[in-house]
Design an enzyme around this catalytic site. Structure first.
Site, PDB file in Angstrom:
ATOM      1  N   CYS A 114       0.873  -0.971  -0.013  1.00  0.00           N
ATOM      2  CA  CYS A 114       0.060   0.053  -0.059  1.00  0.00           C
ATOM      3  C   CYS A 114       0.987   1.255   0.058  1.00  0.00           C
ATOM      4  CB  CYS A 114      -0.834  -0.101   1.157  1.00  0.00           C
ATOM      5  SG  CYS A 114      -1.836  -1.475   1.454  1.00  0.00           S
ATOM      6  N   HIS A 276      -3.786   6.693   0.980  1.00  0.00           N
ATOM      7  CA  HIS A 276      -4.263   5.452   0.380  1.00  0.00           C
ATOM      8  C   HIS A 276      -5.568   5.047   0.703  1.00  0.00           C
ATOM      9  CE1 HIS A 276      -4.150   1.142  -0.138  1.00  0.00           C
ATOM     10  NE2 HIS A 276      -4.027   0.884   1.000  1.00  0.00           N
ATOM     11  N   ASN A 306      -9.967  -1.171  -2.596  1.00  0.00           N
ATOM     12  CA  ASN A 306      -8.645  -0.863  -2.353  1.00  0.00           C
ATOM     13  C   ASN A 306      -7.732  -1.177  -3.399  1.00  0.00           C
ATOM     14  OD1 ASN A 306      -6.005  -0.982  -1.164  1.00  0.00           O
ATOM     15  ND2 ASN A 306      -6.770  -1.412   0.794  1.00  0.00           N
TER      16      ASN A 306
HETATM   17  N1  ACO Z   1     -19.553 -10.032   5.088  1.00  0.00           N
HETATM   18  C1  ACO Z   1     -20.244 -10.236   6.113  1.00  0.00           C
HETATM   19  N2  ACO Z   1     -19.492 -10.696   7.440  1.00  0.00           N
HETATM   20  C2  ACO Z   1     -18.403 -10.531   7.308  1.00  0.00           C
HETATM   21  C3  ACO Z   1     -17.269 -10.108   6.323  1.00  0.00           C
HETATM   22  C4  ACO Z   1     -17.956  -9.953   5.314  1.00  0.00           C
HETATM   23  N3  ACO Z   1     -17.173  -9.446   4.102  1.00  0.00           N
HETATM   24  N4  ACO Z   1     -16.082 -10.315   6.704  1.00  0.00           N
HETATM   25  C5  ACO Z   1     -16.018 -10.611   8.018  1.00  0.00           C
HETATM   26  N5  ACO Z   1     -17.263 -10.831   8.394  1.00  0.00           N
HETATM   27  C6  ACO Z   1     -17.803 -11.190   9.806  1.00  0.00           C
HETATM   28  C7  ACO Z   1     -16.868 -12.048  10.535  1.00  0.00           C
HETATM   29  O1  ACO Z   1     -16.910 -13.531  10.204  1.00  0.00           O
HETATM   30  C8  ACO Z   1     -17.397 -11.736  11.884  1.00  0.00           C
HETATM   31  O2  ACO Z   1     -18.317 -12.526  12.123  1.00  0.00           O
HETATM   32  P1  ACO Z   1     -18.607 -13.225  13.701  1.00  0.00           P
HETATM   33  O3  ACO Z   1     -18.723 -12.118  14.359  1.00  0.00           O
HETATM   34  O4  ACO Z   1     -19.791 -14.052  13.594  1.00  0.00           O
HETATM   35  O5  ACO Z   1     -17.438 -13.982  13.856  1.00  0.00           O
HETATM   36  C9  ACO Z   1     -17.833 -10.475  12.012  1.00  0.00           C
HETATM   37  O6  ACO Z   1     -18.226 -10.134  10.530  1.00  0.00           O
HETATM   38  C10 ACO Z   1     -16.830  -9.230  12.426  1.00  0.00           C
HETATM   39  O7  ACO Z   1     -15.708  -9.806  11.751  1.00  0.00           O
HETATM   40  P2  ACO Z   1     -14.293  -8.902  12.300  1.00  0.00           P
HETATM   41  O8  ACO Z   1     -13.049  -9.352  11.308  1.00  0.00           O
HETATM   42  O9  ACO Z   1     -14.044  -8.418  13.780  1.00  0.00           O
HETATM   43  O10 ACO Z   1     -14.818  -7.601  11.576  1.00  0.00           O
HETATM   44  P3  ACO Z   1     -14.378  -6.100  11.750  1.00  0.00           P
HETATM   45  O11 ACO Z   1     -15.618  -5.206  12.360  1.00  0.00           O
HETATM   46  O12 ACO Z   1     -13.288  -5.802  12.530  1.00  0.00           O
HETATM   47  O13 ACO Z   1     -14.239  -5.456  10.421  1.00  0.00           O
HETATM   48  C11 ACO Z   1     -12.511  -4.853   8.520  1.00  0.00           C
HETATM   49  C12 ACO Z   1     -13.526  -6.089   9.367  1.00  0.00           C
HETATM   50  C13 ACO Z   1     -13.501  -4.056   7.981  1.00  0.00           C
HETATM   51  C14 ACO Z   1     -11.625  -5.500   7.745  1.00  0.00           C
HETATM   52  C15 ACO Z   1     -12.084  -4.128   9.870  1.00  0.00           C
HETATM   53  O14 ACO Z   1     -11.304  -4.815  10.469  1.00  0.00           O
HETATM   54  C16 ACO Z   1     -11.267  -2.951   9.346  1.00  0.00           C
HETATM   55  O15 ACO Z   1     -11.803  -2.024   8.695  1.00  0.00           O
HETATM   56  N6  ACO Z   1      -9.800  -3.197   9.427  1.00  0.00           N
HETATM   57  C17 ACO Z   1      -8.974  -2.237   8.724  1.00  0.00           C
HETATM   58  C18 ACO Z   1      -8.059  -3.109   7.584  1.00  0.00           C
HETATM   59  C19 ACO Z   1      -8.474  -2.523   6.424  1.00  0.00           C
HETATM   60  O16 ACO Z   1      -9.055  -1.692   5.911  1.00  0.00           O
HETATM   61  N7  ACO Z   1      -7.442  -2.918   5.456  1.00  0.00           N
HETATM   62  C20 ACO Z   1      -7.603  -2.689   4.074  1.00  0.00           C
HETATM   63  C21 ACO Z   1      -6.119  -3.245   3.592  1.00  0.00           C
HETATM   64  S1  ACO Z   1      -4.891  -3.216   4.273  1.00  0.00           S
HETATM   65  C22 ACO Z   1      -4.507  -1.825   3.939  1.00  0.00           C
HETATM   66  O17 ACO Z   1      -4.530  -1.204   2.742  1.00  0.00           O
HETATM   67  C23 ACO Z   1      -3.759  -0.980   4.800  1.00  0.00           C
END
Ligand code: ACO
Length: 349
Positions: A114, A276, A306
């Site tokens: 990234c 980014h 992304n």
């Molecule tokens: N659709 C539906 N449900 C989903 C999905 C999806 N695509 N993905 C995960 N879930 C579910 C999980 O299975 C989990 O279910 P459970 O509670 O039954 O176990 C629930 O949603 C919560 O999962 P988490 O992984 O805890 O979700 P979180 O609220 O943390 O959101 C996310 C995930 C969006 C990735 C978040 O952590 C985030 O924004 N992280 C930042 C990372 C990021 O944006 N990375 C981008 C790429 S890296 C970069 O460019 C720097």
């Protein structure tokens, strides 16, 4: 000493639009979940066997070169940033050089995910400032869709990423109020595996991290990668989303402030911050932390997802095209991603 200016900019995204609803047909997810957590509405996927990271990079490069008013023969160095190259090796730089029929100039590949575009910009800046090159073509492109886990198991990662390319032509400028003012680059390999794709790779880092010595057969027995090392999920990108989020919202403001302080500037001086496009929630958090107005931060992740290394030049191109970037404006580019690596660049347009 010369400064480095962006003389021309271009972007390319494939025609194939994939909405959140499209993804619900192949995995257990929903438009509401994706939009609420990431802000993404749709993304583009490369056309199989037609678009590759290099071909998309070439399309973006042609537009950047046309906007800069330079021809193939004018380019004296190529830098290509990607985490999704056409081949494991050689890199996309030489493939682009061949495809564009450029003379035997140097081609450098940058693998900083990234942060790749800003790392590459920093490298190009050093070459231009020292007078070594006069027209550097910097391309950042990604084809994520060929390598994502589209089962429900991979949904936390696969819904986020999209394909596309951005490119800039960099030239020297002697104007005081134009060009790159500074770049700041950082890394912390301690969390390397939290956002990673271990295969294809040689896994030495994993043995080091787990403090577990490799067996002699793993070390010396022909192929280092043995079947017991390749877990199926390891052929797809892995992300600990919450760990990434927590670190990103600290490091984005930190590296932006570092750039501002180094140049004796304030956040209010920024005309446009182009972060980014990791996740809309991360950008909004950074906006609040930096006390920036909404119109000071550019986001287009809603349309493209992304696109990793390509996201900053794609966003910069669209901001420029929408006339949100004008001569003399202070622009801040910032990125955080796998590695972890993070970086910023401050420039006058
Ligand atoms: N659709 C539906 N449900 C989903 C999905 C999806 N695509 N993905 C995960 N879930 C579910 C999980 O299975 C989990 O279910 P459970 O509670 O039954 O176990 C629930 O949603 C919560 O999962 P988490 O992984 O805890 O979700 P979180 O609220 O943390 O959101 C996310 C995930 C969006 C990735 C978040 O952590 C985030 O924004 N992280 C930042 C990372 C990021 O944006 N990375 C981008 C790429 S890296 C970069 O460019 C720097």
């Amino acid at each position: 000493m010369n400064r480095t200016k962006i003389a021309g900019i271009g972007m390319y995204v494939p025609e194939n639009v994939v909405t959140n609803d499209d993804l619900t047909k192949i995995m257990d997810t929903s438009d509401a979940w994706i939009q609420e957590r990431t802000g993404i509405r749709e993304r583009r996927y490369a056309k199989r066997f037609e678009d590759t990271t290099t071909t998309m990079g070439v399309e973006a490069a042609k537009i950047a070169m046309e906007n800069a008013g330079v021809k193939t023969a004018d380019i004296d160095f190529i830098i290509f940033a990607t985490l999704s190259p056409d081949y494991y090796f050689p890199g996309c730089g030489v493939l682009l050089q061949r495809m564009m029929g450029m003379k035997e100039i140097g081609a450098l590949d940058i693998r900083n995910q990234c942060s790749g575009f800003i790392y590459a910009l920093s490298v190009a800046d050093q070459f231009i400032k020292t007078g070594m090159y006069k027209n550097i073509l910097l391309v950042a492109a990604e084809t994520h869709s060929y390598g994502l886990d589209f089962t429900t198991r991979g949904r936390n990662v696969s819904v986020i990423f999209g394909d596309g390319a951005g490119a800039v032509v960099l030239q020297p400028t002697t104007k005081d109020d134009q060009g790159i003012l500074s770049t700041h680059l950082h890394s912390d390999g301690d969390s390397a595996e939290l956002l990673s794709m271990p295969n294809p790779g040689f896994h030495a880092g994993r043995f080091w991290k787990e403090k577990k010595p490799a067996t002699p057969s793993q070390l010396y027995g022909g192929l280092f990668i043995t079947p017991d090392l390749i877990k199926e999920e390891d052929i797809y990108p892995y992300m600990d989303g919450q760990a990434v989020f927590k670190k990103a919202v600290i490091k984005f403001p930190e590296v932006i402030n570092e750039a501002l302080n180094a140049n004796h500037l304030k956040a209010s001086d920024i005309r446009l911050l182009i972060p980014h496009q990791a996740n809309l929630r991360i950008s909004q958090f950074v906006q609040q932390q930096m006390h920036l107005r909404e119109d000071q931060v550019y986001n287009n992740i809603q349309k493209y997802g992304n696109t990793t290394a390509a996201s900053v030049p794609i966003a910069l191109y669209e901001a420029w095209k929408d006339r949100k970037v004008k001569e003399g404006d202070l622009i801040c580019l910032a990125a955080f991603g796998s590695g972890f690596t993070w970086a910023s660049a401050l420039l006058k347009w």
